[in-house]
Design an enzyme around this catalytic site. Structure first.
Site, PDB file in Angstrom:
ATOM      1  N   HIS A 116      51.515  24.791   3.908  1.00 19.87           N
ATOM      2  CA  HIS A 116      51.524  23.387   4.304  1.00 19.87           C
ATOM      3  C   HIS A 116      50.745  23.152   5.601  1.00 19.87           C
ATOM      4  O   HIS A 116      50.720  22.037   6.122  1.00 19.87           O
ATOM      5  CB  HIS A 116      52.982  22.933   4.466  1.00 19.87           C
ATOM      6  CG  HIS A 116      53.171  21.461   4.508  1.00 19.87           C
ATOM      7  ND1 HIS A 116      53.609  20.798   5.623  1.00 19.87           N
ATOM      8  CD2 HIS A 116      52.975  20.497   3.567  1.00 19.87           C
ATOM      9  CE1 HIS A 116      53.693  19.501   5.374  1.00 19.87           C
ATOM     10  NE2 HIS A 116      53.302  19.297   4.146  1.00 19.87           N
ATOM     11  N   LYS A 118      47.641  22.632   8.294  1.00 20.70           N
ATOM     12  CA  LYS A 118      46.402  21.855   8.303  1.00 20.70           C
ATOM     13  C   LYS A 118      45.590  22.302   9.515  1.00 20.70           C
ATOM     14  O   LYS A 118      46.026  22.162  10.657  1.00 20.70           O
ATOM     15  CB  LYS A 118      46.669  20.348   8.402  1.00 20.70           C
ATOM     16  CG  LYS A 118      47.540  19.790   7.260  1.00 20.70           C
ATOM     17  CD  LYS A 118      49.010  19.821   7.608  1.00 20.70           C
ATOM     18  CE  LYS A 118      49.860  18.991   6.669  1.00 20.70           C
ATOM     19  NZ  LYS A 118      49.914  19.429   5.301  1.00 20.70           N
ATOM     20  N   LYS A 294      53.555  13.907  12.143  1.00 19.80           N
ATOM     21  CA  LYS A 294      54.655  14.788  12.527  1.00 19.80           C
ATOM     22  C   LYS A 294      54.436  15.218  13.981  1.00 19.80           C
ATOM     23  O   LYS A 294      53.643  16.120  14.253  1.00 19.80           O
ATOM     24  CB  LYS A 294      54.701  16.029  11.631  1.00 19.80           C
ATOM     25  CG  LYS A 294      54.565  15.757  10.121  1.00 19.80           C
ATOM     26  CD  LYS A 294      53.266  16.306   9.612  1.00 19.80           C
ATOM     27  CE  LYS A 294      53.005  16.203   8.133  1.00 19.80           C
ATOM     28  NZ  LYS A 294      53.822  15.481   7.266  1.00 19.80           N
TER      29      LYS A 294
END
Length: 377
Positions: A116, A118, A294
């Site tokens: 997950h 990036k 986030k």
């Protein structure tokens, strides 16, 4: 820097630039990629054929055509929407393409483990991280935040990428032979005065990101502000947030409103609103669009990256965040929070207690489903 510790060391003399919204971080990333002369390392969870993916592919092919070594690491599930034609374009253009954990007939727990993270690293000297992906939703529909990174901490991001590129859980497209990814030869020079470190996790119930946040929450003196699109926190974190609010810390949550790509996750998290509100936690639901960002701030400490506060991020996914301990950077992040709070609807305790039965039923139903998910291994 080994995967056993799940976090890097604190490094001095970095520079971090906050890049809120795609209108800022996408041009900055494309400019950096366009200036690459030696290497590009890209790691993404979401990549789906469309306008943004085409822009990314064009930029990577242009870099490869001028002799840049381009490595693209995609998640085997999150990038299933990338068409065969686009995959062939990348390979034909000289991009080294690898896939993390393609779905297979092995254990359920292994299929649940996704990459997950990036990450974009240019020439081993400039890096970007955040919650972004190469899908068209990031062009306009979703609100996202990224950070541009320069300085010695970039080397830790490179090492993290390399450790996964060479992992047994990755493979080349269509069985292509493995080619070891090597670190850049030159040390990353100092670029500023900011202190930072990389923190990461490799699923299976261990997340240094969560543990780091919990320690900061326990020590908070002034504020705890958290933005996450998928808020289904552990009991331990909920208790810590409640205790901090009761001792007078300004605790606020910035969460999505009705515009959500997974409404069931939102309902599952809303079942915790009541107790948090009674403890003095303030909850804001963002209204303009789906907020996919986030990032968290505790006093002058900031953590920004890929990690959500749901069971996939905290139990199964590979995640990575950039932590920054710098008062000036925290001031900038606080201003971003304030702008987003102003664009949100605050959930008040008395109003929430009078919410309709239909809302309560959805919280109960998706709470049951969420409980089932937590028991999967």
């Amino acid at each position: 820097m080994g995967d056993g510790t799940m976090s890097g060391v604190w490094r001095e003399a970095n520079h971090f630039q906050l890049l809120p919204e795609a209108a800022r971080f996408l041009p900055a990333m494309f400019e950096a990629v366009g200036a690459a002369r030696e290497s590009l390392l890209i790691e993404l969870y979401l990549m789906e054929s469309g306008r943004l993916a085409t822009m990314v592919i064009d930029a990577l092919l242009a870099a490869a055509s001028r002799g840049v070594s381009v490595r693209l690491l995609l998640d085997g599930y999150g990038a299933m929407g990338l068409s065969t034609a686009d995959r062939r374009r990348l390979e034909a253009g000289g991009v080294a393409l690898r896939w993390f954990n393609p779905l297979g007939w092995h254990s359920l727990a292994r299929n649940l483990t996704r990459d997950h993270r990036k990450l974009v690293v240019v020439d081993g000297r400039v890096a970007f991280t955040g919650g972004f992906g190469a899908v068209d939703d990031f062009l306009e529909a979703w609100y996202e935040v990224a950070v541009r990174i320069e300085g010695p901490v970039v080397d830790d991001w490179v090492r993290l990428f390399v450790s996964l590129w060479d992992s047994p859980m990755t493979r080349g497209n269509q069985g292509a032979p493995r080619a070891q990814c090597r670190l850049p030869g030159a040390a990353v020079p100092s670029r500023g005065t900011m202190r930072g470190r990389v923190v990461w996790g490799r699923g299976y119930r261990y997340q240094a990101i969560r543990l780091s946040l919990q320690r900061r929450v326990d020590e908070a003196r002034q504020r705890i502000w958290i933005c996450t699109p998928y808020f289904v926190p552990t009991l331990s974190l909920r208790r810590r947030l409640a205790r901090a609010a009761r001792r007078g810390v300004d605790v606020r949550l910035l969460l999505p409103g009705g515009d959500h790509d997974h409404p069931g996750v939102r309902y599952a998290g809303q079942r915790f609103y009541g107790r948090l509100l009674r403890a003095g936690v303030r909850i804001f639901e963002f209204q303009p669009s789906f907020i996919h960002a986030k990032f968290s701030m505790v006093d002058d400490w900031v953590s920004l990256g890929s990690c959500n506060f749901d069971h996939w991020s905290l139990q199964w996914n590979l995640e990575a965040n950039q932590e920054v301990d710098d008062a000036d950077f925290a001031t900038e992040v606080a201003a971003l929070f304030e702008r987003n709070f102003a664009a949100s609807r605050e959930v008040h305790r008395d109003d929430w207690a009078r919410r309709p039965r239909g809302q309560r039923f959805k919280e109960w139903l998706f709470g049951i489903l969420d409980g089932m998910v937590t028991r999967l291994r």
